[in-house]
Write a protein that holds these residues in place. Structure first.
Motif, PDB file in Angstrom:
ATOM      1  N   LEU A 276       0.214  -7.370  10.127  1.00 10.46           N
ATOM      2  CA  LEU A 276       0.732  -7.265   8.757  1.00 10.46           C
ATOM      3  C   LEU A 276      -0.094  -6.324   7.876  1.00 10.46           C
ATOM      4  N   TRP A 277      -0.969  -5.545   8.469  1.00 11.68           N
ATOM      5  CA  TRP A 277      -1.880  -4.670   7.738  1.00 11.68           C
ATOM      6  C   TRP A 277      -1.138  -3.827   6.702  1.00 11.68           C
ATOM      7  N   GLY A 278      -0.086  -3.151   7.107  1.00 11.26           N
ATOM      8  CA  GLY A 278       0.652  -2.278   6.201  1.00 11.26           C
ATOM      9  C   GLY A 278       1.310  -3.018   5.053  1.00 11.26           C
ATOM     10  N   ALA A 279       1.783  -4.237   5.309  1.00 11.83           N
ATOM     11  CA  ALA A 279       2.438  -5.026   4.266  1.00 11.83           C
ATOM     12  C   ALA A 279       1.437  -5.645   3.294  1.00 11.83           C
ATOM     13  N   ALA A 280       0.212  -5.830   3.741  1.00  9.52           N
ATOM     14  CA  ALA A 280      -0.788  -6.515   2.928  1.00  9.52           C
ATOM     15  C   ALA A 280      -1.364  -5.637   1.821  1.00  9.52           C
ATOM     16  N   PHE A 281      -1.268  -4.326   1.974  1.00  9.40           N
ATOM     17  CA  PHE A 281      -1.889  -3.416   1.015  1.00  9.40           C
ATOM     18  C   PHE A 281      -0.851  -2.472   0.417  1.00  9.40           C
ATOM     19  N   ASP A 282      -0.920  -2.287  -0.892  1.00  8.43           N
ATOM     20  CA  ASP A 282      -0.041  -1.318  -1.552  1.00  8.43           C
ATOM     21  C   ASP A 282      -0.393   0.099  -1.108  1.00  8.43           C
ATOM     22  N   GLU A 283      -1.686   0.345  -0.971  1.00  4.63           N
ATOM     23  CA  GLU A 283      -2.138   1.624  -0.429  1.00  4.63           C
ATOM     24  C   GLU A 283      -3.257   1.330   0.561  1.00  4.63           C
ATOM     25  N   GLU A 284      -3.405   2.199   1.529  1.00  7.10           N
ATOM     26  CA  GLU A 284      -4.383   2.006   2.594  1.00  7.10           C
ATOM     27  C   GLU A 284      -5.786   1.827   2.008  1.00  7.10           C
ATOM     28  N   PRO A 285      -6.490   0.752   2.406  1.00  8.70           N
ATOM     29  CA  PRO A 285      -7.857   0.569   1.894  1.00  8.70           C
ATOM     30  C   PRO A 285      -8.778   1.681   2.400  1.00  8.70           C
ATOM     31  N   ARG A 286      -9.770   1.997   1.607  1.00  4.12           N
ATOM     32  CA  ARG A 286     -10.725   3.043   1.952  1.00  4.12           C
ATOM     33  C   ARG A 286     -12.145   2.547   1.735  1.00  4.12           C
ATOM     34  N   LEU A 287     -13.047   3.124   2.488  1.00  4.94           N
ATOM     35  CA  LEU A 287     -14.462   2.824   2.331  1.00  4.94           C
ATOM     36  C   LEU A 287     -14.999   3.571   1.117  1.00  4.94           C
ATOM     37  N   GLY A 288     -16.083   3.079   0.580  1.00  3.12           N
ATOM     38  CA  GLY A 288     -16.696   3.726  -0.578  1.00  3.12           C
ATOM     39  C   GLY A 288     -18.108   4.179  -0.262  1.00  3.12           C
ATOM     40  N   GLY A 289     -18.797   4.596  -1.282  1.00  4.67           N
ATOM     41  CA  GLY A 289     -20.199   4.991  -1.153  1.00  4.67           C
ATOM     42  C   GLY A 289     -20.384   6.142  -0.194  1.00  4.67           C
ATOM     43  N   ASN A 290     -21.427   6.057   0.637  1.00  2.00           N
ATOM     44  CA  ASN A 290     -21.751   7.113   1.591  1.00  2.00           C
ATOM     45  C   ASN A 290     -20.679   7.295   2.656  1.00  2.00           C
TER      46      ASN A 290
ATOM     47  N   SER B 267      -8.642   8.375   9.030  1.00  2.00           N
ATOM     48  CA  SER B 267      -8.288   7.620  10.241  1.00  2.00           C
ATOM     49  C   SER B 267      -9.498   6.862  10.785  1.00  2.00           C
ATOM     50  N   VAL B 268     -10.681   7.445  10.653  1.00  2.00           N
ATOM     51  CA  VAL B 268     -11.908   6.761  11.080  1.00  2.00           C
ATOM     52  C   VAL B 268     -12.156   5.561  10.152  1.00  2.00           C
ATOM     53  N   GLN B 269     -11.940   5.746   8.865  1.00  2.00           N
ATOM     54  CA  GLN B 269     -12.096   4.636   7.916  1.00  2.00           C
ATOM     55  C   GLN B 269     -11.159   3.479   8.275  1.00  2.00           C
ATOM     56  N   THR B 270      -9.922   3.810   8.613  1.00  3.93           N
ATOM     57  CA  THR B 270      -8.955   2.772   8.981  1.00  3.93           C
ATOM     58  C   THR B 270      -9.426   1.998  10.205  1.00  3.93           C
ATOM     59  N   VAL B 271      -9.930   2.705  11.203  1.00  9.77           N
ATOM     60  CA  VAL B 271     -10.425   2.036  12.409  1.00  9.77           C
ATOM     61  C   VAL B 271     -11.599   1.127  12.058  1.00  9.77           C
ATOM     62  N   VAL B 272     -12.534   1.629  11.276  1.00 12.44           N
ATOM     63  CA  VAL B 272     -13.706   0.829  10.882  1.00 12.44           C
ATOM     64  C   VAL B 272     -13.257  -0.435  10.133  1.00 12.44           C
ATOM     65  N   LEU B 273     -12.370  -0.265   9.169  1.00 14.55           N
ATOM     66  CA  LEU B 273     -11.901  -1.414   8.379  1.00 14.55           C
ATOM     67  C   LEU B 273     -11.153  -2.419   9.241  1.00 14.55           C
ATOM     68  N   ARG B 274     -10.306  -1.943  10.138  1.00 12.40           N
ATOM     69  CA  ARG B 274      -9.544  -2.861  10.996  1.00 12.40           C
ATOM     70  C   ARG B 274     -10.450  -3.625  11.960  1.00 12.40           C
ATOM     71  N   VAL B 275     -11.447  -2.944  12.505  1.00 15.55           N
ATOM     72  CA  VAL B 275     -12.380  -3.615  13.422  1.00 15.55           C
ATOM     73  C   VAL B 275     -13.155  -4.700  12.674  1.00 15.55           C
TER      74      VAL B 275
END
Length: 154
Positions: free
Chosen positions: A79-93, A100-108
């Motif tokens: 349900l990842w796509g339905a749970a977020f209005d927009e794809e979550p992203r990492l912050g800071g450094n 696409s790497v951010q998505t993999v990191v967040l999903r893992v």
């Protein structure tokens, strides 16, 4: 382990799935009575069944929690796509990483988080069930021994 026990463990773990689905789809919001019921009723059922049916409720509920964690992690991924209005992203450094790497990191991390949430919940419910079962056994021993002296003689 026989099929019946596996069915019971998976069935108990599955009680936590409706809340995850409804939450990820935005149907149920945190802080509502419905959400609270969807959170706590499954755990109360886990504890009641373990106290009434399991010879040792602690490992049984750790197993249920682990299965629940797997179901939680898989459901969040589906349900990842339905749970977020927009794809979550990492912050800071890490904000400059490829999306696409951010998505993999967040999903893992979400998968591990879901699994460990279920497992820890199983441990906590197992401790509660173990304590209740122990108190019930102690109470039954006390009732059986009423009227007896310290050596168990009437």
């Amino acid at each position: 382990m026989d099929r019946r026990r596996v069915f019971v463990l998976v069935g108990l773990a599955s009680l936590t799935v409706p809340r995850v689905v409804l939450h990820d789809l935005g149907v149920v919001r945190e802080g509502t009575a419905v959400n609270a019921a969807l959170v706590f009723v499954p755990f109360a059922v886990w504890i009641a069944v373990a106290v009434l049916r399991a010879a040792n409720p602690f490992p049984a509920l750790v197993a249920v929690g682990g299965i629940s964690g797997v179901l939680l992690a898989v459901t969040h991924q589906v349900l990842w796509g339905a749970a977020f209005d927009e794809e979550p992203r990492l912050g800071g450094n890490l904000a400059d990483l490829d999306p696409s790497v951010q998505t993999v990191v967040l999903r893992v991390f979400a998968a591990f988080s879901g699994f460990f949430t279920g497992l820890i919940t199983g441990v906590l419910c197992g401790l509660v069930a173990w304590g209740i079962a122990r108190a019930v056994r102690r109470s039954r021993r006390g009732e059986a021994g009423e009227g007896a002296d310290l050596q168990g003689r009437p």
